[in-house]
Motif scaffolding. Structure first.
Motif, mmCIF file in Angstrom:
data_model
loop_
_atom_site.group_PDB
_atom_site.id
_atom_site.type_symbol
_atom_site.label_atom_id
_atom_site.label_comp_id
_atom_site.label_asym_id
_atom_site.label_seq_id
_atom_site.Cartn_x
_atom_site.Cartn_y
_atom_site.Cartn_z
ATOM 1 N N ALA A 121 0.822 -1.213 0.000
ATOM 2 C CA ALA A 121 0.000 0.000 0.000
ATOM 3 C C ALA A 121 0.852 1.256 0.000
ATOM 4 O O ALA A 121 0.465 2.286 0.545
ATOM 5 C CB ALA A 121 -0.972 0.002 1.185
ATOM 6 N N GLU A 148 -2.574 -1.711 -3.728
ATOM 7 C CA GLU A 148 -3.438 -0.556 -3.921
ATOM 8 C C GLU A 148 -3.659 0.190 -2.614
ATOM 9 O O GLU A 148 -3.286 -0.276 -1.534
ATOM 10 C CB GLU A 148 -4.783 -1.003 -4.499
ATOM 11 N N GLN A 149 -4.253 1.372 -2.756
ATOM 12 C CA GLN A 149 -4.544 2.220 -1.609
ATOM 13 C C GLN A 149 -6.001 2.646 -1.642
ATOM 14 O O GLN A 149 -6.583 2.818 -2.727
ATOM 15 C CB GLN A 149 -3.645 3.465 -1.620
ATOM 16 N N ASP A 204 3.403 3.761 -2.614
ATOM 17 C CA ASP A 204 3.849 4.043 -3.976
ATOM 18 C C ASP A 204 5.327 3.694 -4.121
ATOM 19 O O ASP A 204 6.160 4.091 -3.302
ATOM 20 C CB ASP A 204 3.613 5.509 -4.322
ATOM 21 N N THR A 244 -5.457 9.270 1.893
ATOM 22 C CA THR A 244 -5.166 7.901 1.476
ATOM 23 C C THR A 244 -4.591 7.110 2.637
ATOM 24 O O THR A 244 -3.943 7.668 3.533
ATOM 25 C CB THR A 244 -4.176 7.887 0.290
ATOM 26 N N GLU A 287 -3.306 -9.111 -2.883
ATOM 27 C CA GLU A 287 -3.813 -8.097 -3.815
ATOM 28 C C GLU A 287 -4.012 -6.745 -3.136
ATOM 29 O O GLU A 287 -3.944 -5.697 -3.788
ATOM 30 C CB GLU A 287 -5.116 -8.559 -4.481
ATOM 31 N N ASP A 288 -4.275 -6.746 -1.831
ATOM 32 C CA ASP A 288 -4.476 -5.476 -1.129
ATOM 33 C C ASP A 288 -3.183 -4.683 -0.984
ATOM 34 O O ASP A 288 -3.221 -3.465 -0.767
ATOM 35 C CB ASP A 288 -5.085 -5.728 0.250
ATOM 36 N N ARG A 317 -10.337 3.586 -4.791
ATOM 37 C CA ARG A 317 -9.142 2.743 -4.718
ATOM 38 C C ARG A 317 -8.258 3.080 -5.909
ATOM 39 O O ARG A 317 -8.758 3.334 -7.007
ATOM 40 C CB ARG A 317 -9.496 1.255 -4.737
ATOM 41 N N ARG A 318 -6.974 3.080 -5.673
ATOM 42 C CA ARG A 318 -6.050 3.285 -6.778
ATOM 43 C C ARG A 318 -4.832 2.388 -6.599
ATOM 44 O O ARG A 318 -4.434 2.064 -5.472
ATOM 45 C CB ARG A 318 -5.620 4.748 -6.883
ATOM 46 N N ALA A 319 -4.264 1.991 -7.712
ATOM 47 C CA ALA A 319 -3.062 1.163 -7.654
ATOM 48 C C ALA A 319 -1.874 1.997 -7.188
ATOM 49 O O ALA A 319 -1.809 3.210 -7.441
ATOM 50 C CB ALA A 319 -2.773 0.566 -9.030
ATOM 51 N N ASN A 320 -0.942 1.363 -6.484
ATOM 52 C CA ASN A 320 0.290 2.051 -6.113
ATOM 53 C C ASN A 320 1.001 2.533 -7.370
ATOM 54 O O ASN A 320 1.049 1.834 -8.384
ATOM 55 C CB ASN A 320 1.240 1.109 -5.365
ATOM 56 N N ARG A 321 1.560 3.719 -7.316
ATOM 57 C CA ARG A 321 2.355 4.203 -8.447
ATOM 58 C C ARG A 321 3.601 3.330 -8.586
ATOM 59 O O ARG A 321 4.293 3.052 -7.596
ATOM 60 C CB ARG A 321 2.763 5.661 -8.259
#
Length: 684
Positions: free
Chosen positions: A114, A641-642, A116, A266, A637-638, A656-660
């Motif tokens: 969680a 993302e954040q 970036d 976030t 899977e968690d 929810r967004r994926a980690n950069r």
């Protein structure tokens, strides 16, 4: 033999005197809105907060030619200046023993998920510069005779990237940065609480604050306007969110303030909890040598009867004592470490004693009592990693207090300053909330979703689910510098006087509608309700039902606050009413995100065990399986993302967004990439 240090050395590293602030510059103009005639202070940039991260941002902006002002609720009163542990950690690249690969360090920083990937790399590569600049300012980090920085292992750290000046490391950081800020002539407004962001056409144009010492007939609430085109939020974490907390009193942070300004948050599901002394006395984390010397831990019930409660959890004296030791570098509670008789079983046991109404102590004048039927404690009967550490440290003394005197006499001196002598008396402690890993969402330059607003330090949500101990101090220094670099590269003024005046008018109108003196809700009732709900239902043990119920109750409280306001019996309480209104809002936001995470099947990670009768992880004690503590394991899977939260109207929008990502295969090339630096393109 105990380590021989003179009292002068002990005093210098314990009694860190902060610099005296210069006189505040007066306001050259005023603005009248309704019954309020308030002073107006102008700057290009305003920093909210006077901790290590905020001071770094202010110093670096001033060095780059920006006109910057600092406002602070209480100078030297936040977590950077007042909190710590036995040898508080600054986490940086390990350049002494084996060198370091910044990509490997970045992987370690983000290993908990969680987080970036680019942020982790920035913190890794920036750590050398951050540490060196602090040393340049006078931070006394320890070295060997060849100039190498001394290192040790800390939480979630297998390499040994930790270094320390002792228990006052972050206070010493604040001291040297504050002295530099004063030397540079940065205006500093103390006892000043930011309450509303001022915006013009979607861009920040200032902040409305309260200064109780400026209350008078023309300005009954002590309002003040600070105009700026760059606003840096660096006011720390929401320490008042929990009843059971190791934060200093009065640490409100800015989560509610940020939500009201439309900022996205976030990872606010992620916090840290661990053993420490509560803020009712002297708040301090009991990590490192406090537990590595292996004191006797026991509880006392209402009748004054002692209980050797760890004997109800561990199978042997050696296993119990070795896991008490491991709390030194596995300090935060972690659900997975409740399994297989690991170190977080210690936290669980302490937490449950508190639920029984018992007080828990550690006694440095007694070795741990044996598990009934097992051998007595002995430093020669410990797990290999524990035995090796103590032998290498030369800490083979008979009693914990003598081991502590040898390994870290500063840990003893610190409590003496607060009238607690652990050489004579047991130390009461508990499992407390210690750090918010989430916060305001930012990009690689510390920018938020509102143009002109940045966030750094614990106010920003950059830390992920778990993090190596001390990496937060490093992150604040690294991003404080990056914020300054970006702000200095983008100095165009965007607001105008008409828009600024309108923004102040709207802010004052909102503020006046929220403040009331004749309603049922009191500051105390709101505080007690929020703190009890968070400590009892959003601490280290959570259940889906309890979190959902807590969220419903939080929504009801905020509906009441919106309808009736919070009562104040005198004008100087108004700032507290605003802060508790914002804290209640932050509480609902945290519970909203946590409920979303749990409802979607999220498992136990970082600070919390998500207890579920259908969970796949079952802790056990020597007395058998702990069925009521069956919990969900974290899902892979968690980690990728954040969870984001934003306030829209009176409701929260969850996303929810994926980690950069960070491209580890990408290579820089000097001639190709230099122009982007020269032209400032890297800041775009």
């Amino acid at each position: 033999m105990a380590l021989a240090l003179s009292q002068d050395i002990l005093d210098a590293l314990t009694d860190v005197q902060m610099p005296r602030l210069e006189a505040e510059p007066g306001a050259l103009e005023t603005l009248t809105v309704g019954e309020h005639t308030m002073p107006v202070y102008r700057a290009q940039a305003v920093v909210i907060g006077s901790g290590a991260a905020g001071l770094r941002a202010a110093v670096e902006m001033k060095r780059r030619g920006l006109d910057v002002t600092i406002i602070s609720q209480s100078a030297w009163g936040g977590t950077s200046a007042c909190s710590g542990s036995d040898k508080q950690t600054l986490h940086t690249a390990n350049t002494k023993d084996q060198g370091d690969d910044f990509q490997d360090m970045a992987k370690s920083i983000r290993a908990g998920g969680a987080m970036d990937e680019d942020t982790a790399y920035i913190e890794a590569v920036g750590s050398i510069r951050a540490m060196a600049s602090l040393q340049y300012l006078g931070l006394p980090l320890p070295q060997d005779d060849l100039g190498g920085t001394l290192r040790y292992q800390t939480d979630h750290d297998e390499v040994g990237r930790a270094t320390s000046c002792g228990p006052r490391t972050s206070r010493l950081m604040v001291k040297v940065l504050a002295e530099e800020a004063i030397r540079l002539g940065i205006p500093f407004y103390n006892h000043t609480t930011a309450i509303k962001v001022l915006e013009s056409d979607g861009h920040v144009c200032g902040v409305l604050a309260m200064r109780p010492k400026q209350m008078d007939d023309a300005n009954p609430l002590g309002l003040a306007v600070y105009t700026c085109d760059k606003l840096v939020i660096a006011a720390g974490g929401p320490g008042e969110l929990y009843r059971d907390s190791v934060f200093p009193n009065g640490c409100f942070g800015t989560l509610g303030f940020a939500l009201e300004a439309g900022l996205e948050l976030t990872n606010i599901t992620e916090s840290q909890f661990g053993i420490g002394t509560r803020r009712e006395g002297f708040p301090w984390n009991l990590s490192g040598t406090y537990v590595q010397v292996i004191p006797h831990i026991y509880s006392v019930d209402e009748e004054g009867v002692e209980h050797h409660f760890l004997a109800d959890y561990y199978r042997t004296t050696q296993e119990m004592a070795s896991n008490v030791f491991r709390k030194g570098y596995q300090w935060p509670f972690h659900a997975s470490r409740m399994l297989n008789f690991q170190s977080s079983l210690v936290d669980l046991a302490i937490f449950r004693e508190g639920e029984k109404g018992r007080k828990v102590y550690m006694d440095f004048n007694r070795n741990p009592l044996p598990i009934p039927g097992d051998l007595d404690f002995g430093v020669d009967r410990l797990d290999d990693d524990v035995s090796t550490y103590l032998k290498t440290a030369g800490a083979d003394h008979d009693l914990p207090i003598d081991r502590l005197k040898h390994m870290n006499p500063l840990a003893i001196e610190l409590y003496k300053r607060y009238k607690v002598d652990i050489t004579k008396d047991p130390l009461e402690f508990a499992v407390n909330n210690q750090h918010m890993n989430g916060g305001i969402a930012v990009d690689t330059w510390g920018r938020t979703n509102v143009p002109g607003i940045y966030a750094v330090g614990e106010a920003s949500g950059t830390h992920g689910a778990t993090r190596p101990g001390g990496s937060a101090l490093n992150a604040g220094q690294v991003f404080g510098t990056r914020v300054a670099e970006h702000a200095a590269a983008n100095t165009a003024m965007v607001s105008n006087e008409t828009d600024m005046a309108k923004a102040v008018l709207h802010a004052v109108e909102d503020f006046n509608s929220a403040a009331s003196e004749d309603v049922a809700l009191s500051i105390k009732s709101v505080r007690d309700e929020v703190q009890a709900r968070m400590s009892d239902h959003a601490g280290i043990l959570c259940t889906p039902t309890a979190v959902s119920t807590a969220l419903g109750d939080a929504r009801k409280l905020n509906a009441k606050i919106r309808k009736y306001g919070i009562a104040t019996s005198r004008k100087n309480e108004t700032v507290r009413a605003v802060q508790w209104q914002q804290m209640a809002l932050a509480s609902e936001a945290v519970l909203t995100a946590l409920d979303e995470y749990i409802s979607a099947g999220g498992g136990s990670r970082g600070a919390r065990a998500i207890c579920d009768p259908n969970g796949d992880s079952l802790p056990e004690s020597v007395r058998g399986l702990l069925h009521d503590l069956r919990f969900r394991a974290e899902r892979d899977e968690d980690k990728g993302e954040q969870i984001t939260v934003r306030l829209t109207g009176d409701s929260f929008v969850i996303g929810r967004r994926a980690n950069r990502p960070f491209d580890e295969s990408a290579k820089s090339f000097f001639e190709r990439d230099w122009p982007a630096w020269l032209t400032g393109a890297i800041f775009k």
